[in-house]
Design an enzyme around this catalytic site. Structure first.
Site, short mmCIF file in Angstrom:
data_model
loop_
_atom_site.label_atom_id
_atom_site.label_comp_id
_atom_site.label_asym_id
_atom_site.label_seq_id
_atom_site.Cartn_x
_atom_site.Cartn_y
_atom_site.Cartn_z
N GLU A 120 40.97 15.74 -19.49
CA GLU A 120 42.28 15.77 -20.16
C GLU A 120 43.00 17.09 -19.82
O GLU A 120 43.42 17.85 -20.69
CB GLU A 120 42.17 15.57 -21.68
CG GLU A 120 43.48 15.15 -22.32
CD GLU A 120 43.39 14.93 -23.83
OE1 GLU A 120 43.56 15.88 -24.60
OE2 GLU A 120 43.13 13.77 -24.23
N GLU A 134 46.18 25.21 -29.49
CA GLU A 134 45.77 24.30 -28.43
C GLU A 134 46.48 24.56 -27.10
O GLU A 134 45.87 24.45 -26.03
CB GLU A 134 45.97 22.85 -28.86
CG GLU A 134 45.01 22.37 -29.94
CD GLU A 134 45.44 22.75 -31.37
OE1 GLU A 134 46.53 23.34 -31.53
OE2 GLU A 134 44.69 22.45 -32.31
N ARG A 212 47.22 22.78 -37.40
CA ARG A 212 47.35 24.14 -37.96
C ARG A 212 48.79 24.62 -38.03
O ARG A 212 49.20 25.26 -38.99
CB ARG A 212 46.54 25.14 -37.09
CG ARG A 212 45.13 25.37 -37.58
CD ARG A 212 44.45 26.47 -36.75
NE ARG A 212 43.24 26.96 -37.39
CZ ARG A 212 42.09 26.29 -37.44
NH1 ARG A 212 41.99 25.10 -36.92
NH2 ARG A 212 41.04 26.83 -38.03
N HIS A 243 41.89 14.21 -43.32
CA HIS A 243 41.01 15.13 -42.59
C HIS A 243 40.21 15.97 -43.60
O HIS A 243 40.71 16.28 -44.69
CB HIS A 243 41.92 16.01 -41.73
CG HIS A 243 41.25 16.86 -40.71
ND1 HIS A 243 40.46 17.93 -41.03
CD2 HIS A 243 41.26 16.80 -39.36
CE1 HIS A 243 40.01 18.50 -39.92
NE2 HIS A 243 40.48 17.83 -38.89
C1 UD1 Z 1 40.30 21.13 -34.82
C2 UD1 Z 1 40.95 21.60 -33.53
C3 UD1 Z 1 42.21 20.81 -33.25
C4 UD1 Z 1 41.96 19.32 -33.30
C5 UD1 Z 1 41.26 18.97 -34.60
C6 UD1 Z 1 40.89 17.52 -34.59
C7 UD1 Z 1 40.76 24.00 -32.97
C8 UD1 Z 1 41.28 25.35 -33.22
N1 UD1 Z 1 41.34 23.02 -33.65
O1 UD1 Z 1 41.19 21.45 -35.87
O2 UD1 Z 1 42.70 21.14 -31.97
O3 UD1 Z 1 43.17 18.64 -33.22
O4 UD1 Z 1 40.06 19.75 -34.74
O5 UD1 Z 1 40.60 17.05 -35.86
O6 UD1 Z 1 39.84 23.83 -32.21
N2 UD1 Z 1 35.75 20.26 -41.84
C9 UD1 Z 1 34.67 19.73 -42.53
N3 UD1 Z 1 33.94 18.74 -41.90
C10 UD1 Z 1 34.22 18.27 -40.66
C11 UD1 Z 1 35.33 18.82 -39.99
C12 UD1 Z 1 36.08 19.82 -40.58
O7 UD1 Z 1 34.37 20.11 -43.63
O8 UD1 Z 1 33.53 17.37 -40.17
C13 UD1 Z 1 36.53 21.33 -42.50
C14 UD1 Z 1 35.80 22.68 -42.53
O9 UD1 Z 1 36.11 23.33 -43.72
C15 UD1 Z 1 36.48 23.42 -41.37
C16 UD1 Z 1 37.90 22.89 -41.46
O10 UD1 Z 1 37.76 21.52 -41.79
O11 UD1 Z 1 36.39 24.82 -41.51
C17 UD1 Z 1 38.76 23.03 -40.24
O12 UD1 Z 1 38.08 22.62 -39.05
P1 UD1 Z 1 38.52 23.26 -37.64
O13 UD1 Z 1 37.71 22.64 -36.56
O14 UD1 Z 1 38.52 24.72 -37.75
O15 UD1 Z 1 40.04 22.87 -37.53
P2 UD1 Z 1 40.76 21.47 -37.39
O16 UD1 Z 1 42.02 21.54 -38.14
O17 UD1 Z 1 39.79 20.40 -37.69
N1 UDP Z 2 40.35 9.22 -36.01
C1 UDP Z 2 39.25 8.67 -36.65
N2 UDP Z 2 39.21 8.64 -38.01
C2 UDP Z 2 40.20 9.16 -38.77
C3 UDP Z 2 41.31 9.76 -38.12
C4 UDP Z 2 41.34 9.79 -36.74
O1 UDP Z 2 38.34 8.17 -35.99
O2 UDP Z 2 40.10 9.10 -40.00
C5 UDP Z 2 40.38 9.24 -34.54
C6 UDP Z 2 41.66 8.77 -33.90
O3 UDP Z 2 41.66 7.37 -33.73
C7 UDP Z 2 41.64 9.51 -32.58
C8 UDP Z 2 41.03 10.84 -32.97
O4 UDP Z 2 40.27 10.60 -34.15
O5 UDP Z 2 40.80 8.90 -31.64
C9 UDP Z 2 42.10 11.87 -33.21
O6 UDP Z 2 41.54 12.94 -33.85
P1 UDP Z 2 42.41 14.02 -34.61
O7 UDP Z 2 43.68 13.40 -35.09
O8 UDP Z 2 41.51 14.64 -35.60
O9 UDP Z 2 42.68 15.11 -33.49
P2 UDP Z 2 43.77 15.28 -32.33
O10 UDP Z 2 43.80 14.04 -31.51
O11 UDP Z 2 45.07 15.57 -32.98
O12 UDP Z 2 43.28 16.46 -31.59
#
Ligand code: UD1
Ligand code: UDP
Length: 385
Positions: A120, A134, A212, A243
Site C-alpha cells: 500500500e 500517517e 487522531r 474503536h
Molecule cells: C492506529 C494507527 C492509525 C490507524 C488505526 C486503525 C498509528 C499512530 N495510528 O490508531 O493509523 O488508522 O490504528 O484503527 O499508528 N486500544 C485497545 N485495544 C485495541 C486497540 C486499541 O484498547 O485492540 C486502545 C488503547 O488504549 C490504545 C488506543 O486504543 O492505546 C489507541 O491505539 P493506537 O494504536 O495508539 O491508535 P489508533 O487510534 O488505534
Molecule cells: N473494521 C472492522 N471492525 C470494525 C471497524 C472496522 O473489522 O468494527 C475493519 C474495516 O472493515 C476495515 C478496517 O477495519 O477493513 C479499517 O480499520 P480502521 O478504520 O481501524 O483503520 P484505517 O483503515 O482508518 O487505518
C-alpha cells in the site's frame, strides 16, 4: 535451493486485515519461507483479525498500552524488532501502509540493512499533519523501501513526484483480496441487534470515526452532526462499532449515547463489518479502509475528514468528502437520505482499488526480484475488474 525468508510485520487492525491474505499467499509458495511478526500495537482488535484469518504469528511483541503515545509505540516497536530481526534474519521485510508499526518496522529493518517492501505504497495527501501521523509515516517508509507495491497508478505517480521510480509495482489493494473471502450471501451476525435490524425499510447508516487529527473539536462536530441526522430522519438507524481507543469511546458516549436509533457497539470482526457494510444504506467514516471497501460493495461513503489520500473513488462518484464541520456533514447526509437521484448517482459498485489478485502480484514481484521467476507480474488495471 534455500527458500527466501520473507517477514511480514504488522500491528493494528487495518494492517492485519490487509496483510492476512498476503501472509496466506506467501505460505502457499514453495520458494518462500513466510515469517509473521506482530507488534500488537492493537491487542484485542488485532487478535480478532488473526482469529478470522487463522493466522499464528511467529513473533509477538505485545507492545500495546492504554492511551499509548506515538513515541512509546515507535520506540517499543523499534527495540522489539531489533531482537526479532537478529533471530529471524529475514531476506525481506514487508510492512503495510502508514501506522507507527509500519514506520518502526521499516526503520528497524533498514538499521540492519534488510530489504524492505512497502505494501500500500504511494498514498499521499501532501499535508504532513493530515492524516497525522500517517502521512509522514508513509513518506518516510517510501524513502526506506526497496520495493513499493502501489494499489493504483495514481499512487505510482505520487512516488514518481518524490523521485521514487525503481522497484515500483501496481498491484491493486490487498483489502479487495480480503473482502472477496469475507462477504457472503445470507450472512448471520453474532448479535441479535445486527440480525434483527430492518435492512429493507430502514436506512442503515454505518459509522466509524477514530482518527487522531479528529480528536477534540472535529470529533465533537462530527458526532453532533450524527445525532442531528438521527433526530431529523426517523427512518434511519445509525450503527457505530466504536474503536477501543478511550478518547474515541469517551466522545461517542458523550455525544451519541441514549438515542433509540443510534447503536454504539463494540468493534466488529472483519467478516461482520464487511457483511454489515454490504447491507448498509450509507457509510459515514474517517477510516481509510472503509473508503476502499464500501465502493467495492456499491455503498456510498461520506468521508468525515478534510481530505483523502484515496481520490480514485471520489473520481468514480461513490465517495464524497464531507469534512469535519457539523452543518456540512448534516446537509450532505440529508441530501442522500431525501434525494433518490442523488443517492442513486453514488450507489454503484466500482473497484478502482483492486480486483482480488493483489497478493498474487505482490508475491510474484518478490519471486521475480529474487530470481525465482522470469517475468515481473502484470500491472493491476481498474478496467480489468
Ligand atoms: C492506529 C494507527 C492509525 C490507524 C488505526 C486503525 C498509528 C499512530 N495510528 O490508531 O493509523 O488508522 O490504528 O484503527 O499508528 N486500544 C485497545 N485495544 C485495541 C486497540 C486499541 O484498547 O485492540 C486502545 C488503547 O488504549 C490504545 C488506543 O486504543 O492505546 C489507541 O491505539 P493506537 O494504536 O495508539 O491508535 P489508533 O487510534 O488505534
Ligand atoms: N473494521 C472492522 N471492525 C470494525 C471497524 C472496522 O473489522 O468494527 C475493519 C474495516 O472493515 C476495515 C478496517 O477495519 O477493513 C479499517 O480499520 P480502521 O478504520 O481501524 O483503520 P484505517 O483503515 O482508518 O487505518
Amino acid at each position: 535451493m534455500t527458500p527466501i525468508r520473507v517477514m511480514t510485520i504488522f500491528g493494528t487492525r487495518p494492517e492485519a486485515i490487509k496483510m492476512a491474505p498476503l501472509v496466506q499467499e506467501l505460505s502457499r509458495r514453495p520458494g518462500i519461507q513466510s515469517i509473521c511478526c506482530v507488534t500488537a500495537q492493537h491487542r484485542e482488535m488485532l487478535d480478532a483479525v488473526l482469529k478470522i484469518f487463522h493466522l499464528q504469528p511467529d513473533y509477538d511483541l505485545n507492545i500495546m498500552q492504554p492511551r499509548q503515545t506515538l513515541s512509546t509505540i515507535t520506540t517499543k516497536c523499534l527495540l522489539g524488532m531489533e531482537e526479532v530481526l537478529e533471530q529471524a534474519k529475514p531476506d525481506l521485510v514487508l510492512v503495510h501502509g502508514d501506522t507507527s508499526t509500519t514506520f518502526a518496522g521499516a526503520l528497524a529493518a533498514f538499521y540492519r540493512q534488510i530489504m524492505v517492501g512497502h505494501v500500500e505504497a504511494g498514498l499521499r495527501t501532501w499535508d504532513k499533519y493530515s492524516p497525522f501521523p500517517e502521512e509522514m509515516n508513509r513518506k518516510l517508509v517510501g524513502d526506506i523501501a526497496d520495493l513499493h507495491f502501489c494499489p493504483t497508478p495514481a499512487n505510482r505517480a505520487n512516488l514518481a513526484r518524490e523521485g521514487i521510480t525503481d522497484g515500483v509495482f501496481i498491484t491493486g489493494n490487498t483489502v479487495i483480496d480480503a473482502l472477496k473471502t469475507t462477504v457472503v450471501k445470507d450472512y448471520r451476525f453474532s448479535t441479535n441487534l445486527l440480525n434483527q435490524l430492518d435492512y429493507t425499510n430502514k436506512k442503515i447508516i454505518l459509522v466509524t470515526c477514530h482518527r487522531r487529527e479528529n480528536y477534540g473539536q472535529p470529533m465533537a462536530n462530527i458526532m453532533t452532526a450524527l445525532r442531528r441526522i438521527a433526530d431529523a430522519f426517523p427512518d434511519t438507524e445509525l450503527v457505530y462499532p466504536v474503536h477501543l481507543s478511550p478518547v474515541v469511546r469517551e466522545a461517542a458516549k458523550t455525544y451519541l449515547s441514549g438515542h433509540p436509533r443510534i447503536h454504539l457497539i463494540d468493534p466488529l470482526t472483519a467478516d461482520e463489518m464487511h457483511n454489515l457494510m454490504a447491507l448498509a444504506y450509507l457509510v459515514m467514516t474517517d477510516s481509510g479502509g472503509l473508503q476502499e471497501e464500501a465502493p467495492a460493495l456499491g455503498r456510498p461513503v461520506l468521508v468525515l475528514r478534510r481530505e483523502t489520500e484515496r481520490p480514485e473513488a471520489v473520481a468514480a462518484g461513490t465517495v464524497r468528502i464531507a469534512g469535519t464541520e457539523e452543518d456540512t456533514i448534516f446537509h450532505m447526509a440529508a441530501e442522500l437520505l431525501t434525494d433518490e437521484a442523488s443517492y442513486r448517482a453514488m450507489a454503484h459498485a466500482v473497484n478502482p482499488y483492486g480486483d482480488g489478485a493483489a497478493c498474487r502480484r505482490i508475491v510474484d514481484a518478490i519471486e521475480w526480484k529474487f530470481g525465482l521467476r522470469a517475468d515481473a507480474p502484470e500491472e493491476f488495471h481498474a478496467r480489468n475488474v
